[in-house]
Design a protein around this motif. Structure first.
Motif, PDB file in Angstrom:
ATOM      1  N   MET A 183       0.814  -1.205   0.026  1.00  0.00           N
ATOM      2  CA  MET A 183       0.159  -0.072  -0.125  1.00  0.00           C
ATOM      3  C   MET A 183       0.846   1.287  -0.091  1.00  0.00           C
ATOM      4  SD  MET A 183      -3.389  -0.829   2.442  1.00  0.00           S
ATOM      5  CE  MET A 183      -2.473  -1.464   3.891  1.00  0.00           C
ATOM      6  N   ALA A 184       2.045   1.318   0.576  1.00  0.00           N
ATOM      7  CA  ALA A 184       2.829   2.527   0.456  1.00  0.00           C
ATOM      8  C   ALA A 184       3.282   2.708  -0.641  1.00  0.00           C
ATOM      9  CB  ALA A 184       3.915   2.200   1.792  1.00  0.00           C
ATOM     10  N   LEU A 185       3.710   1.685  -1.442  1.00  0.00           N
ATOM     11  CA  LEU A 185       4.129   1.990  -2.744  1.00  0.00           C
ATOM     12  C   LEU A 185       3.295   2.193  -3.821  1.00  0.00           C
ATOM     13  CD1 LEU A 185       6.585  -1.254  -2.917  1.00  0.00           C
ATOM     14  CD2 LEU A 185       7.250   1.088  -2.662  1.00  0.00           C
ATOM     15  N   THR A 186       1.816   1.755  -3.477  1.00  0.00           N
ATOM     16  CA  THR A 186       0.746   1.910  -4.417  1.00  0.00           C
ATOM     17  C   THR A 186       0.366   3.512  -4.576  1.00  0.00           C
ATOM     18  OG1 THR A 186      -0.269  -0.336  -4.282  1.00  0.00           O
ATOM     19  CG2 THR A 186      -1.868   1.557  -4.812  1.00  0.00           C
ATOM     20  N   GLY A 187       0.290   3.907  -5.675  1.00  0.00           N
ATOM     21  CA  GLY A 187      -0.011   5.340  -5.835  1.00  0.00           C
ATOM     22  C   GLY A 187      -1.359   5.843  -6.232  1.00  0.00           C
ATOM     23  N   LYS A 188      -2.304   5.117  -5.612  1.00  0.00           N
ATOM     24  CA  LYS A 188      -3.884   5.256  -5.884  1.00  0.00           C
ATOM     25  C   LYS A 188      -4.393   5.237  -4.295  1.00  0.00           C
ATOM     26  CE  LYS A 188      -7.840   3.595  -8.340  1.00  0.00           C
ATOM     27  NZ  LYS A 188      -8.351   2.489  -9.419  1.00  0.00           N
ATOM     28  N   VAL A 189      -5.162   5.892  -3.858  1.00  0.00           N
ATOM     29  CA  VAL A 189      -5.756   6.194  -2.468  1.00  0.00           C
ATOM     30  C   VAL A 189      -6.977   5.155  -2.305  1.00  0.00           C
ATOM     31  CG1 VAL A 189      -6.743   7.401  -0.685  1.00  0.00           C
ATOM     32  CG2 VAL A 189      -4.696   8.096  -1.736  1.00  0.00           C
ATOM     33  N   ALA A 190      -7.835   5.672  -3.228  1.00  0.00           N
ATOM     34  CA  ALA A 190      -9.237   5.014  -3.119  1.00  0.00           C
ATOM     35  C   ALA A 190      -9.242   3.676  -4.057  1.00  0.00           C
ATOM     36  CB  ALA A 190     -10.297   6.073  -3.413  1.00  0.00           C
ATOM     37  N   PRO A 191      -9.511   2.225  -3.560  1.00  0.00           N
ATOM     38  CA  PRO A 191     -10.036   2.064  -2.251  1.00  0.00           C
ATOM     39  C   PRO A 191      -8.965   1.455  -1.575  1.00  0.00           C
ATOM     40  CG  PRO A 191     -10.458   0.413  -3.680  1.00  0.00           C
ATOM     41  CD  PRO A 191      -9.831   1.229  -4.641  1.00  0.00           C
ATOM     42  N   TYR A 192      -7.639   1.439  -2.013  1.00  0.00           N
ATOM     43  CA  TYR A 192      -6.616   0.781  -1.325  1.00  0.00           C
ATOM     44  C   TYR A 192      -6.045   1.212  -0.151  1.00  0.00           C
ATOM     45  CZ  TYR A 192      -7.021  -1.337  -6.019  1.00  0.00           C
ATOM     46  OH  TYR A 192      -7.504  -1.715  -7.339  1.00  0.00           O
ATOM     47  N   LYS A 193      -5.678   2.454   0.063  1.00  0.00           N
ATOM     48  CA  LYS A 193      -5.154   3.086   1.552  1.00  0.00           C
ATOM     49  C   LYS A 193      -6.299   3.532   2.455  1.00  0.00           C
ATOM     50  CE  LYS A 193      -1.106   4.169  -0.987  1.00  0.00           C
ATOM     51  NZ  LYS A 193       0.177   5.363  -1.039  1.00  0.00           N
ATOM     52  N   ILE A 194      -7.438   3.644   2.067  1.00  0.00           N
ATOM     53  CA  ILE A 194      -8.237   4.395   3.043  1.00  0.00           C
ATOM     54  C   ILE A 194      -8.445   3.650   4.377  1.00  0.00           C
ATOM     55  CG2 ILE A 194     -10.569   5.056   3.605  1.00  0.00           C
ATOM     56  CD1 ILE A 194     -10.997   5.764   0.373  1.00  0.00           C
ATOM     57  N   GLY A 195      -8.029   4.459   5.294  1.00  0.00           N
ATOM     58  CA  GLY A 195      -8.085   3.913   6.755  1.00  0.00           C
ATOM     59  C   GLY A 195      -7.216   2.982   7.198  1.00  0.00           C
TER      60      GLY A 195
END
Length: 425
Positions: free
Chosen positions: A147-159
């Protein structure tokens, strides 16, 4: 008693967390090559292939028989306890097939995210550095580092934060959105000046073609520039080939189109025709950086995945699937460009081999993403018997990942449904 999709969906809502998203409320009963039949007996043409997993089609009997034969001997011993030849043989073949002439070694794991985690571990072990640079729009998994490397917030990083530190993001070059390779490289230099000095960066990781981000291919000149930057500063270049690998783009690996040799490469998805396995392939001296016991996992390199992976490589060679991917790409391009000529909502058509996408916009304007149409198209096409996937940071891209073993008749039937659905919406 016959079950219905609606009945199973109600059970799914009660038994499975909402965080596990499901795009199509249609439960598979059987699947063969490029077609799925649901539990109600409805047939679907599959342009998703389990998110680029079944490049060799669903239920290829050659893979099925290889796995059945292995089950007659054993299903698991753990390679770190009692090893088995198929792990070594698959590693040997991938070491020979990976881009570049440098001697390689390979470790096998279970999921794509696990491969990414281990690639970062290996890069840090080899360099003794903490920092990692990734790209906006990139997807590298749902683990904490992924997730830290992923450059897309929704839906992957929320919360889910906070995430591991010392991870930085540069813009990915996308001409359609006005981001040139020069812009991306300038931003990378800006990271070196304002965030982290290059001699503290262990790795730069990117997908040669962004998957979840929207099927944007990195320009060859950009990849070569990254290779030089990494060489100049002792940084490991990691190619995430999890979605692009195993003939999808018309080469066994997408980086072959770009004429560069990564230091490390992550693979998964299509490598075993649907059986869970992933891997990290890398230059031998880099792969040996981790201490014994530092890499591995109970199910890593499952014997079932290894024998299936060996058979997938045979099928790609025997059926000439790299060439077939290019044929499929050409067929889709012809049909999709014809649709675009009559419909300005198709803002862009793009592909590398059989990794194909259309970007849906309003009034032909790249700056007006049409996520509503995208969502409606996925739903309507499924009702008419075609399984599609959406993607993109703005949720306005339809990605096409047909089986490389699909016939032209099946592909055209699916494209007919797509065309009729677009006209209806």
């Amino acid at each position: 008693m016959t079950k219905t999709n609606a009945e199973l969906w109600e059970r799914r809502l009660k038994a499975v967390p909402h965080g596990v998203g499901t795009m199509h409320p249609r439960f598979a009963a059987t699947a063969q090559n490029a077609e799925i039949t649901d539990i109600e007996g409805k047939r679907y043409i599959d342009f998703a292939t389990g998110i680029a997993v079944c490049n060799t089609g669903h239920s290829d009997p050659r893979i099925t028989e290889a796995v059945k034969d292995q089950l007659n001997h054993f299903s698991h011993t753990c390679f770190q306890v009692n090893p088995y030849e198929s792990y070594i043989e698959l590693a040997e073949k991938l070491n020979d097939l990976a881009p570049g002439d440098t001697p390689k070694k390979t470790i096998f794991l279970t999921t794509g995210a696990e491969a990414v985690e281990n690639a970062i571990k290996i890069a840090r072990a080899h360099t003794g550095r903490p920092g990692v640079i990734a790209f906006k729009g990139g997807f590298h998994g749902r683990t904490m580092m992924g997730m830290a490397l992923t450059g897309k917030v929704a839906p992957y990083k929320i919360g889910f934060g906070p995430f591991p530190s010392e991870v930085f993001h540069a813009p990915f070059p996308i001409d359609y959105h006005g981001v040139s390779a020069e812009d991306s490289l300038a931003a990378l230099e800006g990271i070196f000046k304002s965030d982290i000095e290059p001699n503290r960066v262990a790795a730069i990781i990117l997908e040669p073609v962004q998957g979840e981000g929207g099927f944007y291919a990195a320009p060859t000149a950009f990849m070569k520039a990254l290779r030089k930057i990494c060489d100049d500063h002792g940084i490991m270049l990691i190619a995430d080939e999890i979605q692009t690998g195993f003939a999808r783009t018309g080469k066994l690996f997408a980086t072959e189109h770009m004429g560069i040799e990564p230091d490390l490469m992550t693979v998964a998805k299509a490598m075993a025709g649907g059986f869970p396995i992933s891997g990290v392939i890398g230059k031998a001296d880099i792969m040996d950086a981790a201490a014994p016991g530092g890499l591995g996992g109970t199910y890593g390199g499952s014997v079932l995945g290894c024998v299936a992976g060996l058979k997938v490589l045979d099928i790609i060679r025997e059926d000439n699937l790299c060439a077939r991917a290019n044929e499929i790409g050409a067929l889709f391009n012809q049909r999709l460009l014809a649709m675009q000529a009559d419909d300005d909502r198709i803002g862009n058509v793009r592909n590398l081999g059989a990794m194909i996408a259309i970007e849906l916009v309003k009034e032909g304007d790249a700056n007006k993403p049409n996520a509503e149409l995208t969502s409606a198209l996925v739903k309507h096409a499924a009702e008419k018997g075609l399984i599609l996937l959406a993607c993109g940071i703005r949720g306005n891209v339809i990605r096409f990942l047909p089986a490389l073993t699909a016939s032209n008749d099946i592909l055209n039937e699916g494209l007919d449904i797509l065309e009729a659905s677009l006209k209806k919406l």
